[in-house]
Design a protein around this motif. Sequence first.
Motif, short mmCIF file in Angstrom:
data_model
loop_
_atom_site.label_atom_id
_atom_site.label_comp_id
_atom_site.label_asym_id
_atom_site.label_seq_id
_atom_site.Cartn_x
_atom_site.Cartn_y
_atom_site.Cartn_z
N GLN A 265 0.85 -1.18 0.00
CA GLN A 265 0.00 0.00 0.00
C GLN A 265 0.89 1.23 0.00
O GLN A 265 1.82 1.34 0.80
N LYS A 266 0.62 2.13 -0.91
CA LYS A 266 1.49 3.30 -1.04
C LYS A 266 1.34 4.20 0.18
O LYS A 266 0.36 4.15 0.92
N GLY A 267 2.36 5.06 0.37
CA GLY A 267 2.27 6.06 1.42
C GLY A 267 3.04 5.74 2.68
O GLY A 267 2.96 6.50 3.65
N ARG A 268 3.80 4.63 2.69
CA ARG A 268 4.53 4.29 3.90
C ARG A 268 5.75 3.44 3.54
O ARG A 268 5.75 2.74 2.53
N PRO A 269 6.81 3.47 4.40
CA PRO A 269 7.94 2.56 4.19
C PRO A 269 7.51 1.11 4.40
O PRO A 269 6.50 0.82 5.04
N PHE A 270 8.28 0.18 3.87
CA PHE A 270 7.95 -1.23 4.03
C PHE A 270 9.22 -2.06 3.92
O PHE A 270 10.26 -1.58 3.45
N THR A 271 9.15 -3.30 4.36
CA THR A 271 10.25 -4.23 4.17
C THR A 271 9.91 -5.15 3.00
O THR A 271 8.76 -5.56 2.83
N LEU A 272 10.91 -5.46 2.21
CA LEU A 272 10.75 -6.30 1.03
C LEU A 272 11.76 -7.43 1.12
O LEU A 272 12.97 -7.19 1.21
N THR A 273 11.27 -8.66 1.11
CA THR A 273 12.13 -9.84 1.18
C THR A 273 12.17 -10.53 -0.17
O THR A 273 11.13 -10.87 -0.73
N VAL B 164 12.55 -0.45 2.46
CA VAL B 164 12.27 0.39 1.31
C VAL B 164 11.60 1.67 1.79
O VAL B 164 10.53 1.62 2.43
N GLU B 165 12.22 2.80 1.51
CA GLU B 165 11.69 4.09 1.93
C GLU B 165 11.42 4.93 0.68
O GLU B 165 12.34 5.47 0.07
N PRO B 166 10.15 5.01 0.28
CA PRO B 166 9.81 5.79 -0.92
C PRO B 166 10.21 7.25 -0.78
O PRO B 166 10.11 7.85 0.31
N ALA B 167 10.66 7.83 -1.90
CA ALA B 167 11.07 9.23 -1.89
C ALA B 167 9.88 10.17 -1.86
O ALA B 167 10.00 11.34 -1.54
N GLY B 168 8.69 9.68 -2.20
CA GLY B 168 7.48 10.48 -2.21
C GLY B 168 6.29 9.55 -2.26
O GLY B 168 6.40 8.36 -1.97
N ASP B 169 5.17 10.09 -2.63
CA ASP B 169 3.96 9.29 -2.75
C ASP B 169 4.02 8.51 -4.07
O ASP B 169 3.88 9.07 -5.14
N LEU B 170 4.26 7.21 -3.97
CA LEU B 170 4.44 6.40 -5.17
C LEU B 170 3.16 6.36 -5.99
O LEU B 170 2.06 6.30 -5.45
N ALA B 171 3.33 6.36 -7.29
CA ALA B 171 2.19 6.20 -8.19
C ALA B 171 1.77 4.73 -8.20
O ALA B 171 2.60 3.83 -8.10
#
Length: 701
Positions: free
Chosen positions: A35-43, A84-91
């Motif tokens: 879900q966009k709008g927040r950092p997350f972990t990706l394995t 993973v830390e998005p630089a902005g609000d991902l499309a």
Amino acid sequence: MRKPRCAMRWWLLILAAASLGAQPVITDLQPRGVQKGRPFTLTLTGRNLGEGAKIRSNMPATFTLLAPEHAGPMAEGRYATFLVEPAGDLAVGAYPIRVETPDGISNIQLLAVGTFPEYLEDESRPGALPNSNDTIETAQPLPPAPLTLNGALEGPERDVFRIQAKSGEKQVFEVEARRLGSAIDPVLEILDASGKTLARSEDAPLLGLDARLAVTFPRDGYYYVVVHDSRYSTQMANFYRLKVGSYPYPQEIFPLGGRRGEVLEASLGVQKITVDLRKVDSNARQVFVNLSDSAVLPLPFAVGDDPEITAPVADSIVLPVTINGRLSKPGQVDRYKVRVSPGDPLAFRIQARELGTSKVMAVITVLDEKGKMLARSGDEPLADDVYNVNQSRTAGDPMLRVKAPEGSSNVVVTVEDLALRGGANYAYRLNVQSVAQDFRVILNTAYVNVPAGGSAMLPVTVQRQGYDGEVQLRVSNAPPGLRVEGGYVVAGAVVKETAQNRNSRGTLVLTAEPGVSLAPADLIVEGVGKLPDGSSLIRRAEAPAMLVNVAGATEQGSVDRQRPLTAPWLGLDLPVARTKPRAATLEVTMLERKRMEEGDQMKFRWKWNPIDATLPLPKNVNAEMVGAADIRVIDMRTDSSDRTTGTFLVTTTKLTRPARYDFYITGKLTADGQQEEIVSRPIAVEVDEVKANVAETGSGR
């Protein structure tokens, strides 16, 4: 974290498409979407994902490698977890994820970004029993919408989920699978409490083979959402994302594309949007469009370079042109008059089904001014003369090449659907040009890892479209330290001939010079042909972003063949990286040539150069004279006094086309438990009607 249920089969698939050895391979992502709008972990799950792994992606985000969550020798190199830390609000969309390690680069997996809360199918959790939600009685309850659930289909099963709805409530249900690189062909069904089907979707409009339903529930109570593969097949890439909510989505897209450098209006049914193509890269074939603040994946929008017009068109059309049309009614046949000069070479190309946004299985017919048919394409049997009953998953958009008749100033081209269907989602793009000779260059691999001090081969297909001359393949931006050799495509040598194309093979051999640093790069591969007037015809290669096998039913033989997923919409060139040295190098040398009654007999020597003198070496090698017909490789012998070398013979016949050929050898060996394919550098061999000789003496390493 869910462990992959098909990891071993995924590895076998990817190994078939990539070089063998200790190179990184991604078999699964967890989660498959966020879900966009927040950092997350990706394995990432796979192999050789060890220390120093980095992610390469066009996602605007930072990727920080975290400490391993798994311990023990069985887990070594199998997992890599990133913050993973998005630089902005991902499309909203699908983002490619690739790994880079000291051992090279990996394949791509696609990570989805959406707007709804994300959940995991219970059956996909670690330790869960298989087939635990396959019936109404065992259906997994879903939380209130909106939501996105990540699941997987393990072979011939169905996944069933229970929801609660009120009378008159409207919900949209959607499955994302093929659009994200999954091999399943999803079917989506909504059942009432008694098991009666209320709605069903397969191959929904605008979604390619994915599914979508909008349902208004007739009464209060429980309902069931069913997801299964259309053929109940067993796929290696078997994941899906089930999206549930009340949200708008495009009902159509028209036109299907536009001209580079222009601004145009397009209809998505529920909304008209402005598409700005003024800054689109000169090599891009597609962009993506969507509703504003949409919850759905964006739609591909084709980009062309010729003038564009929109049907209906009453007047005679001047070339070149791209016509944007739509078969709005069942049985509709669109007709266009095209202005020509006698003898003009004409090329007619359709874009529709392969864009994924049109349901047209187009048939195009070209007629002269008196109505006599000159050519037709789109309804012919497949090349091996076995008509494919599952054509919507295998056949491409049609193309025709014809010559304008003498004494004609116009020809007529018609467009219709193979099954005479029509409607809002039956749009097409018809491009017409006067082109005498052309060809396309198609790369047959998605990425290449070149061993330090060694070589890797790059197989290429040249689709001939009126051009039968020789083609020289090249890399226009080869970095220092990367040697590019071979790439000669023999004039007129045909591997496969269809009504649309005549295909020839070529092979480039890439060698990383010893001791030279080679950073990962994207190579631009081109094919160069010489026209009769001495000018050059240069075509940039089209590369698959990924190669995901789609298994077909074997009981029916070729009737259920499936094409691999390639994600051309990513618009990638050829990613290349240097990997660690192989356990040996291999070279080939031509020793002698004898002129025989039926052709030539050439004797070659192979030579292994192992790093470890005790390494077991194979007793034979594979030899390839690229594009040559009717040759035999015989009498392969290892020297009795030196196990690192041996000889073999290659014979030609009168059916071997007189030409220059690239010649190289390959061999497989095992070192440290890893199988490696070793490639020699190529040498050039000349074959003519009188004699054969070696154009390059010495050896290929």
